[in-house]
Write a protein that holds these residues in place. Structure first.
Motif, PDB file in Angstrom:
ATOM      1  N   PHE A 126       4.248 -15.332  33.114  1.00  9.87           N
ATOM      2  CA  PHE A 126       5.053 -16.055  32.140  1.00  9.87           C
ATOM      3  C   PHE A 126       5.769 -15.082  31.201  1.00  9.87           C
ATOM      4  O   PHE A 126       6.961 -15.227  30.926  1.00  9.87           O
ATOM      5  N   TRP A 168      -0.365 -15.900  32.503  1.00 11.90           N
ATOM      6  CA  TRP A 168       0.190 -15.412  31.242  1.00 11.90           C
ATOM      7  C   TRP A 168       1.059 -14.175  31.477  1.00 11.90           C
ATOM      8  O   TRP A 168       2.150 -14.062  30.916  1.00 11.90           O
ATOM      9  N   HIS A 194       2.309 -22.499  21.073  1.00 11.84           N
ATOM     10  CA  HIS A 194       0.969 -23.084  21.060  1.00 11.84           C
ATOM     11  C   HIS A 194       0.456 -23.096  19.629  1.00 11.84           C
ATOM     12  O   HIS A 194       0.881 -22.318  18.786  1.00 11.84           O
ATOM     13  N   VAL A 244       7.022 -21.842  34.893  1.00 15.37           N
ATOM     14  CA  VAL A 244       6.235 -22.036  33.671  1.00 15.37           C
ATOM     15  C   VAL A 244       5.627 -23.437  33.676  1.00 15.37           C
ATOM     16  O   VAL A 244       4.439 -23.621  33.398  1.00 15.37           O
ATOM     17  N   MET A 262       6.169 -25.954  26.290  1.00 12.23           N
ATOM     18  CA  MET A 262       7.389 -25.214  26.557  1.00 12.23           C
ATOM     19  C   MET A 262       8.584 -26.093  26.240  1.00 12.23           C
ATOM     20  O   MET A 262       8.499 -27.315  26.247  1.00 12.23           O
ATOM     21  N   PHE A 267       8.430 -21.180  24.397  1.00  7.62           N
ATOM     22  CA  PHE A 267       6.991 -21.392  24.533  1.00  7.62           C
ATOM     23  C   PHE A 267       6.383 -21.507  23.144  1.00  7.62           C
ATOM     24  O   PHE A 267       6.835 -20.869  22.201  1.00  7.62           O
ATOM     25  N   TYR A 310       4.448 -30.649  26.833  1.00  8.96           N
ATOM     26  CA  TYR A 310       3.277 -30.008  26.249  1.00  8.96           C
ATOM     27  C   TYR A 310       1.989 -30.685  26.667  1.00  8.96           C
ATOM     28  O   TYR A 310       1.991 -31.768  27.249  1.00  8.96           O
ATOM     29  N   LEU A 347       9.666 -14.788  30.618  1.00  7.07           N
ATOM     30  CA  LEU A 347      10.194 -14.997  29.274  1.00  7.07           C
ATOM     31  C   LEU A 347      11.157 -13.867  28.898  1.00  7.07           C
ATOM     32  O   LEU A 347      12.243 -14.114  28.381  1.00  7.07           O
ATOM     33  N   TRP A 373      12.227 -21.770  34.003  1.00  8.17           N
ATOM     34  CA  TRP A 373      11.290 -22.752  33.469  1.00  8.17           C
ATOM     35  C   TRP A 373      10.434 -23.491  34.482  1.00  8.17           C
ATOM     36  O   TRP A 373       9.328 -23.915  34.148  1.00  8.17           O
TER      37      TRP A 373
END
Length: 160
Positions: free
Chosen positions: A100, A97, A115, A38, A24, A113, A71, A104, A35
């Motif tokens: 989140f 998820w 990945h 998260v 993130m 975010f 991260y 978001l 945040w």
């Protein structure tokens, strides 16, 4: 503090590996409600995975890209187990998820975010650690003396 292993070692794993990077970026430090939750969500998932020997998670490492980026580097034994965990309705990931995604949307860009997933087949990864404590893939899977897998990177990658 971890004690360095003297000399040259390499990761013991010769099979394929999946490297999963997830993180993130704090776009607004003042937006704590966007945040902080998260940032807190990852540890419970990693604890859950670490306690389950059949999860497929080999190991992980938290990293900081000072000052905004947080991260985790994760090593998995297969993409199938990573994807199974992500989709499992009875595991910690799904509710985290969902929460989140809600934050978001509500956060209007205050937290970012990302990945990335890399599927690395057997023979396509190598490592060397010199006078280091176990680190990275070596920490996740253990280490062996470099000579056991080849003195040079090319040898460890199967290149003659």
């Amino acid at each position: 503090m971890d004690k360095p292993i003297e000399g040259r070692v390499t990761a013991a794993r010769e099979d394929g590996v999946v490297v999963f990077l997830i993180g993130m970026r704090i776009n607004s430090f003042a937006a704590l409600r966007s945040w902080v939750p998260v940032a807190r969500a990852m540890r419970p998932m990693l604890r859950e995975l670490s306690r389950d020997e059949g999860s497929g998670l080999l190991g992980y490492r938290f990293l900081l890209g000072f000052p905004r980026l947080f991260y985790v580097v994760q090593y998995w034994d297969s993409k199938d187990r990573l994807l199974a965990y992500a989709a499992a309705p009875d595991r910690a990931h799904r509710p985290a998820w969902s929460a989140f995604n809600r934050r978001l949307r509500e956060g209007r860009g205050r937290v970012g975010f990302w990945h990335e997933t890399y599927v690395v087949p057997a023979g396509a990864h190598e490592s060397v650690y010199v006078n280091m404590p176990e680190f990275g893939l070596g920490r996740a899977t253990g280490t062996v003396p470099v000579g056991r897998r080849g003195e040079r990177a090319a040898e460890r990658l199967g290149v003659k």
